[in-house]
Design a protein around this motif. Structure first.
Motif, mmCIF file in Angstrom:
data_model
loop_
_atom_site.group_PDB
_atom_site.id
_atom_site.type_symbol
_atom_site.label_atom_id
_atom_site.label_comp_id
_atom_site.label_asym_id
_atom_site.label_seq_id
_atom_site.Cartn_x
_atom_site.Cartn_y
_atom_site.Cartn_z
ATOM 1 N N ALA A 59 6.158 -3.250 -11.393
ATOM 2 C CA ALA A 59 4.939 -4.004 -11.086
ATOM 3 C C ALA A 59 4.620 -3.912 -9.600
ATOM 4 O O ALA A 59 3.455 -3.803 -9.209
ATOM 5 C CB ALA A 59 5.095 -5.462 -11.505
ATOM 6 N N ASP A 60 5.660 -3.953 -8.760
ATOM 7 C CA ASP A 60 5.437 -3.792 -7.320
ATOM 8 C C ASP A 60 4.795 -2.453 -7.013
ATOM 9 O O ASP A 60 3.833 -2.350 -6.230
ATOM 10 C CB ASP A 60 6.772 -3.892 -6.565
ATOM 11 C CG ASP A 60 7.335 -5.305 -6.536
ATOM 12 O OD1 ASP A 60 6.596 -6.243 -6.895
ATOM 13 O OD2 ASP A 60 8.516 -5.457 -6.164
ATOM 14 N N ALA A 98 1.104 -1.973 -5.338
ATOM 15 C CA ALA A 98 0.971 -1.288 -4.049
ATOM 16 C C ALA A 98 0.064 -0.067 -4.182
ATOM 17 O O ALA A 98 -0.766 0.211 -3.300
ATOM 18 C CB ALA A 98 2.352 -0.861 -3.541
ATOM 19 N N ASN A 99 0.204 0.641 -5.300
ATOM 20 C CA ASN A 99 -0.629 1.829 -5.526
ATOM 21 C C ASN A 99 -2.086 1.449 -5.726
ATOM 22 O O ASN A 99 -2.995 2.118 -5.209
ATOM 23 C CB ASN A 99 -0.108 2.590 -6.745
ATOM 24 C CG ASN A 99 -0.792 3.923 -6.932
ATOM 25 O OD1 ASN A 99 -0.837 4.742 -6.022
ATOM 26 N ND2 ASN A 99 -1.331 4.153 -8.115
ATOM 27 N N LEU A 114 4.120 -7.473 -0.364
ATOM 28 C CA LEU A 114 2.913 -7.045 -1.072
ATOM 29 C C LEU A 114 1.832 -8.115 -1.057
ATOM 30 O O LEU A 114 0.635 -7.814 -0.923
ATOM 31 C CB LEU A 114 3.251 -6.657 -2.511
ATOM 32 C CG LEU A 114 3.867 -5.284 -2.727
ATOM 33 C CD1 LEU A 114 4.156 -5.076 -4.200
ATOM 34 C CD2 LEU A 114 2.927 -4.196 -2.225
ATOM 35 N N VAL A 115 2.238 -9.366 -1.235
ATOM 36 C CA VAL A 115 1.256 -10.444 -1.253
ATOM 37 C C VAL A 115 0.541 -10.533 0.101
ATOM 38 O O VAL A 115 -0.683 -10.667 0.166
ATOM 39 C CB VAL A 115 1.928 -11.783 -1.602
ATOM 40 C CG1 VAL A 115 0.963 -12.948 -1.355
ATOM 41 C CG2 VAL A 115 2.364 -11.781 -3.056
ATOM 42 N N TRP A 116 1.270 -10.426 1.183
ATOM 43 C CA TRP A 116 0.645 -10.490 2.494
ATOM 44 C C TRP A 116 -0.180 -9.240 2.781
ATOM 45 O O TRP A 116 -1.215 -9.317 3.439
ATOM 46 C CB TRP A 116 1.715 -10.695 3.577
ATOM 47 C CG TRP A 116 2.067 -12.149 3.674
ATOM 48 C CD1 TRP A 116 2.960 -12.837 2.892
ATOM 49 C CD2 TRP A 116 1.510 -13.101 4.569
ATOM 50 N NE1 TRP A 116 2.993 -14.162 3.244
ATOM 51 C CE2 TRP A 116 2.111 -14.362 4.285
ATOM 52 C CE3 TRP A 116 0.571 -13.037 5.592
ATOM 53 C CZ2 TRP A 116 1.790 -15.518 4.974
ATOM 54 C CZ3 TRP A 116 0.262 -14.194 6.291
ATOM 55 C CH2 TRP A 116 0.853 -15.413 5.985
ATOM 56 N N SER A 164 -1.400 7.971 0.287
ATOM 57 C CA SER A 164 -2.160 8.713 -0.720
ATOM 58 C C SER A 164 -1.942 8.065 -2.079
ATOM 59 O O SER A 164 -0.796 7.795 -2.463
ATOM 60 C CB SER A 164 -1.711 10.167 -0.758
ATOM 61 O OG SER A 164 -2.003 10.803 0.468
ATOM 62 N N PRO A 165 -3.002 7.783 -2.816
ATOM 63 C CA PRO A 165 -2.845 7.155 -4.131
ATOM 64 C C PRO A 165 -2.002 8.017 -5.056
ATOM 65 O O PRO A 165 -2.105 9.242 -5.069
ATOM 66 C CB PRO A 165 -4.284 7.046 -4.643
ATOM 67 C CG PRO A 165 -5.124 7.016 -3.409
ATOM 68 C CD PRO A 165 -4.430 7.924 -2.443
ATOM 69 N N ASP A 166 -1.145 7.378 -5.809
ATOM 70 C CA ASP A 166 -0.320 8.047 -6.816
ATOM 71 C C ASP A 166 -1.089 7.995 -8.137
ATOM 72 O O ASP A 166 -1.016 7.001 -8.872
ATOM 73 C CB ASP A 166 1.030 7.342 -6.925
ATOM 74 C CG ASP A 166 1.992 8.071 -7.863
ATOM 75 O OD1 ASP A 166 1.518 8.896 -8.673
ATOM 76 O OD2 ASP A 166 3.208 7.798 -7.789
#
Length: 1033
Positions: free
Chosen positions: A741-742, A746-747, A796-798, A840-842
């Motif tokens: 999920a992380d 992030a992606n 991730l939240v920040w 770069s987006p995965d």
């Protein structure tokens, strides 16, 4: 600048504001200035109306007598020949001009001013037009500051001679154009307001914006004496029925003239000896074109109706019939042409069918008192040969389409469409001295012949009805005045070169500019009435409102040095208006030599030049689409004439008009909102949010109040969530992102950053709002749910709060700055924080997550179906487990690799895929490879082929989108791994007690399905398509 700014204004400048804020966020130096255009008729007209109303009704008026609403005649297709000319389809014109949309109805000016909240004392001051210049611009500045416009207010100014610096600038521009031969004095046909006594430009009109003069040939059809008794007063005069035509080359085929029996005509003196019988409207136009005994005033000797004209014998120019007669036609429009129409039944479908009906219906002839000799002897005269239609085109097309009555208007319009343009482009003359010549070549020659021999004159009238802001119906006048020579061939080439290099953001806008360049010709640039700058060499005239503001963008670059912060250029700065000579302007803007005679210090001269060179050319100007055909095209022309090529405009972003809650904005209906009202009702940021969401195309956009209200709730809710998260900061999971999920979250943040950046670059702000706010919030919510009993990752939240704040900052700056400094405790301003950095987006991870989400949706639907059909067989006969909702296990069977004929299809597509162009070979080549492969050699090829074709179509879309990552027999991610990493999420979203992920290739795994294992044969799993089975435990 004749009132408060409204949402329509805000919609246009919001796009400039969003673009400017985006580029500031990316670290660019951005100049966004804003000035106030006060030139032209609107302010003067409104002030004069207030003065008249105060004189008639009191100051302030005690009451307002009811006005009769003006009746507007709608233009419609007539049975005349005007449709012969090919017309430019004006796809960037609105159905109603801006001024008309604003005016709404027949209110008194005082009532209009009260309706926007002005007091009677303020309104009374506005009887003086000069007071408008000091009243509304400061109020507009207040509203724009409340809106949050990121403007350099030092550079703001007003136009007109009330600002002596800008007045000097416009005078220089006009003199420069004249010295280059771009401004000439000439006699031209121009839309003209008799009440104002001057030409009426687009921005001087209440309705009819974009309408231009339409030239006709006025044919003199001489009435043969003796005149009937009612016309006795005309004895001794040369009396003509004057018919306006666009088709002078067809006059050889005249069989009669048409008049409207109920029509109101007059006999008007055009000089000492000639009288024209025409409509009153046409006589009014002619009076301003030099064809009235009394200049600019029709001289009517006798009032007539169409009935009085029926049967008159006529000698008409070029007609092969020596005498023709006036006959009745019921479809003539008196608001177009002269009300007299020539009849050429060989080439005009309406003429053919009308004459045919009169010939074949004696009762109709009797009804109008027609003698047979006026009608029956006249046969069709072939004059033009048209391929496919022959030399009697109208007769042929009417027979082909089975048209038998003048009432078949739709069919007649189609018949006209089929024959007219083809006749003009391909027809050949077969009579007269131009026999054998193409119609398009002969037309002008025949017209010249008729005019030179005195058998016709040039006549012009507005294409459609035009009403000036003063309220009178405009005419076309032959005026001796100053014109800018737009359309001149060499100048036009430069304008076309400029447009070709510009970023116009849409193909529709580019086509509109190309059409405008093709159709624009000389423009009347001088006026006698209104506010503005005098033509410097002829000060009886003012520069019109569309000519004094074509290169004003350059003025912004040095305005702060001239004005020292004063809108009106009246400050005690070190510069004086009289110091701004033509040599100084040339030096600053045109690369001219240093003005040695100037007493301006060199340091200031150099500073002005430096400012101009640093900021110019402008990168983006935003305007409504209605300005393409005039103001924006003028801007291009003037830049190419005055500026060097590296200072030509770089970009225009054009938008449609703004509707309010799916309806046109109108003061009359109450569906109207000023910017001030919107900010008070919704707040500045919610207003901006809704403007961004209103639309991005050249089509009309829509401001939705519900969107603004929803924005308030969304932003407030988001503030509350961030406050809660920050308060519970210590409970967030520490360490780097580690879970599935992380990684997905992030992606998705990286994807949002990249996509939103591109949308901002393209000025697609609705899309930027979607990807940078709506979509980003959706993935945040998915992440919260995906974490389940676990907690969200602190880092991730920040990062999410940081990124979302930056992405929405151009739309909601007040909200974003509050979050940035008060909640996130960051230094400085968010607008200067820089665009967020993204990896770069995965795309593979994104596909894997979409695969997971779609599978969960399908499994949920399948489970609901099985629960509702428990203990029943489905329609294919497959067994269904007996399920209860208490404890259900889900078995997910996966086959991660294609096999059999599916594998063969995939291999063929791999071979036919071009990695460089990311494209597949043509379908025919792929099908041929299928036939030549092992599938094609099998005995059941036809049956297998029927399965292959839809599968190939599915695979093609899959392969082209992600490119080389799809070039494998399996997905670019492990399907079983994705499911196993998200067992808890699957259980929670579907409501399962347990979930197992199994391989369809494992016999032991298949045995786990028990009696339901047969479902795996009926619906075998394959890559992208797992099979789910539910059992009770």
């Amino acid at each position: 600048m004749n009132g408060y700014l409204h949402l329509g204004h805000a919609f246009s400048f919001s796009k400039l504001e969003f673009a400017a804020a985006f580029h500031r966020l990316r670290g660019a130096n951005v100049l966004l200035p804003f000035a106030f255009h006060c030139t032209g008729m609107p302010i003067k007209v409104a002030a004069d109306k207030l003065a008249r109303e105060a004189q008639q009704l009191g100051d302030p008026p005690a009451s307002f007598p009811k006005k009769e609403e003006e009746q507007v005649n709608q233009e419609a297709d007539a049975s005349d020949d005007t449709a012969y000319e090919p017309w430019l389809q004006d796809n960037f014109k609105g159905k109603k001009s801006k001024a008309a949309a604003k005016s709404g109805g027949q209110l008194y000016q005082w009532e209009i001013m009260r309706s926007v909240g002005l007091s009677d004392s303020d309104i009374s001051r506005l009887q003086n037009p000069r007071n408008w210049l000091t009243f509304f611009p400061p109020l507009a500045m207040d509203d724009l500051k409340a809106f949050g416009l990121g403007c350099d207010w030092r550079r703001s100014f007003i136009t007109t001679d009330a600002n002596p610096f800008y007045d000097s600038f416009v005078r220089w521009q006009m003199r420069k154009l004249k010295s280059m031969g771009k401004i000439v004095k000439d006699v031209r046909y121009t839309i003209y307001s008799p009440l104002d006594g001057q030409p009426c430009g687009d921005h001087d009109r209440t309705s009819g914006e974009g309408v231009r003069p339409q030239d006709y040939t006025l044919i003199k059809m001489e009435v043969v004496p003796p005149f009937p008794p009612k016309m006795g007063v005309l004895d001794g005069k040369k009396v003509c029925l004057a018919a306006a035509t666009l088709r002078p080359e067809t006059m050889y085929g005249q069989t009669n003239a048409w008049v409207l029996p109920e029509g109101q005509y007059g006999a008007f003196e055009v000089n000492e000896t000639e009288v024209f019988i025409i409509s009153h409207r046409a006589a009014r136009n002619l009076a301003y074109q030099g064809f009235s005994k009394i200049p600019e005033k029709p001289s009517c000797l006798l009032e007539l109706t169409g009935y009085d004209l029926i049967g008159l014998p006529l000698k008409s120019p070029l007609s092969l019939n020596e005498i023709i007669h006036a006959l009745p036609m019921m479809t003539i429009l008196m608001n177009k042409g002269t009300g007299i129409v020539t009849s050429v039944p060989s080439d005009v479908p309406d003429d053919y069918i009308s004459l045919h009906v009169l010939k074949t219906k004696p009762a109709l002839r009797e009804k109008f008192g027609l003698k047979d000799e006026w009608v029956l002897p006249f046969e069709i005269i072939p004059i033009i040969n048209i391929p496919e239609f022959g030399d009697k085109a109208a007769e042929k097309v009417c027979k082909d389409m089975k048209i038998v009555s003048q009432k078949e208007k739709v069919k007649l319009a189609e018949a006209k469409r089929r024959t007219y343009l083809k006749g003009f482009n391909e027809g050949t003359m077969i009579v007269g001295e131009y026999t054998g010549m193409k119609v398009q070549e002969a037309k002008q020659l025949i017209r010249n012949l008729l005019i030179e021999t005195g058998q016709a004159i040039i006549y012009s009238e507005p294409e459609k009805r035009v009403i000036s802001r003063s309220g009178d119906e405009c005419v076309v006048a032959l005026t001796d005045q100053w014109f800018i020579t737009y359309g001149e061939p060499e100048w036009k080439k430069m304008a076309e070169e400029c447009v070709s290099s510009m970023n116009l953001y849409s193909n529709g806008t580019r086509h509109c500019f190309e059409d405008s360049l093709d159709s624009l010709h000389q423009w009347a640039c001088s006026r006698l009435f209104g506010l503005g700058t005098c033509i410097p060499w002829d000060e009886q005239f003012l520069a019109d409102s569309l000519s004094d503001s074509t290169i004003y963008m350059a003025y912004y670059t040095i305005a702060h040095l001239l004005h020292d912060g004063d809108l009106y250029g009246r400050s005690t700065s070190s510069l004086k208006p009289e110091q701004m000579t033509d040599e100084v302007w040339d030096f600053v803007f045109c690369g001219g030599p240093r003005p040695e005679s100037s007493d301006i210090p060199c340091s200031i001269l150099n500073k002005m030049k430096q400012e101009f060179e640093y900021w110019y050319p402008f990168d983006l100007r935003v305007s409504g689409k209605d300005l393409i055909k005039n103001h924006l095209t003028f801007c291009i022309y003037n830049h190419t004439a005055i500026m060097s090529k590296h200072h030509w405009p770089r970009g225009f972003r054009c938008n449609g008009h703004l509707m309010l809650n799916n309806e046109k904005m109108s003061k009359q209906t109450g569906n109207f909102k000023t910017l001030r009202e919107a900010i008070k009702e919704f707040s500045a940021d919610a207003t901006r949010f809704s403007l961004a969401d209103a639309g991005d195309s050249i089509d009309d956009a829509n401001f939705v109040s519900d969107t603004a209200n929803a924005a308030i709730l969304r932003l407030t809710k988001e503030l509350s969530w961030m406050e809660e998260v920050i308060a519970a900061d210590s409970s967030l999971r520490s360490g780097p992102p580690s879970t599935y999920a992380d990684r997905v979250f992030a992606n998705e943040i990286n994807i949002a950053i990249k996509m939103t950046e591109q949308h901002y670059q393209d000025c697609m702000f609705r899309e930027a709002l979607k990807t940078g706010f709506y979509d980003l919030q959706a993935v945040r919510d998915e992440y919260r749910f995906s974490c389940g009993s676990g907690v969200m990752n602190h880092e991730l939240v920040w990062r999410f709060m940081d990124v979302q704040t930056r992405l929405i900052a151009p739309f909601c700056p007040h909200y974003a700055e509050y979050v940035w400094r008060k909640l996130l405790k960051r230094d400085g301003f968010v607008i200067k924080a820089g665009w967020p950095v993204a990896d770069s987006p995965d795309l593979t991870l994104q596909r894997a997550n979409n695969y997971l989400k779609s599978t969960i949706v399908l499994m949920r639907k399948l489970l609901q179906k099985q629960l509702s059909h428990s203990m029943k067989a489905n329609k294919e006969g497959a067994p269904v487990a007996s399920l209860t909702e208490e404890k259900i296990m889900g078995l997910i069977y996966v086959n991660e690799q294609f096999d059999g004929w599916k594998a063969e299809c995939f291999r063929i597509l791999q071979q036919k895929y071009n990695r460089e162009t990311r494209s597949l070979a043509p379908d025919s080549e792929i099908l041929e490879a299928l036939k030549q492969g092992c599938i094609g050699q099998s005995s059941d090829f036809k049956e297998t082929q029927m399965l292959c074709l839809p599968f190939l179509k599915f695979l093609k879309d899959e392969m082209i989108a992600p490119g080389v990552q799809a070039q494998d027999l399996r997905l670019p991610f492990g399907e079983m791994d994705v499911f196993r990493e998200n067992l808890d999420l699957i259980k929670r979203q579907i409501g399962l007690e347990e979930v197992e992920v199994l391989s369809a290739a494992d016999p032991d795994a298949i045995a786990r399905a028990g009696t339901l294992a047969s479902m795996l044969n009926q619906n075998p799993p394959s890559p992208r398509s797992p099979t789910a089975i539910f059992i009770t435990i």
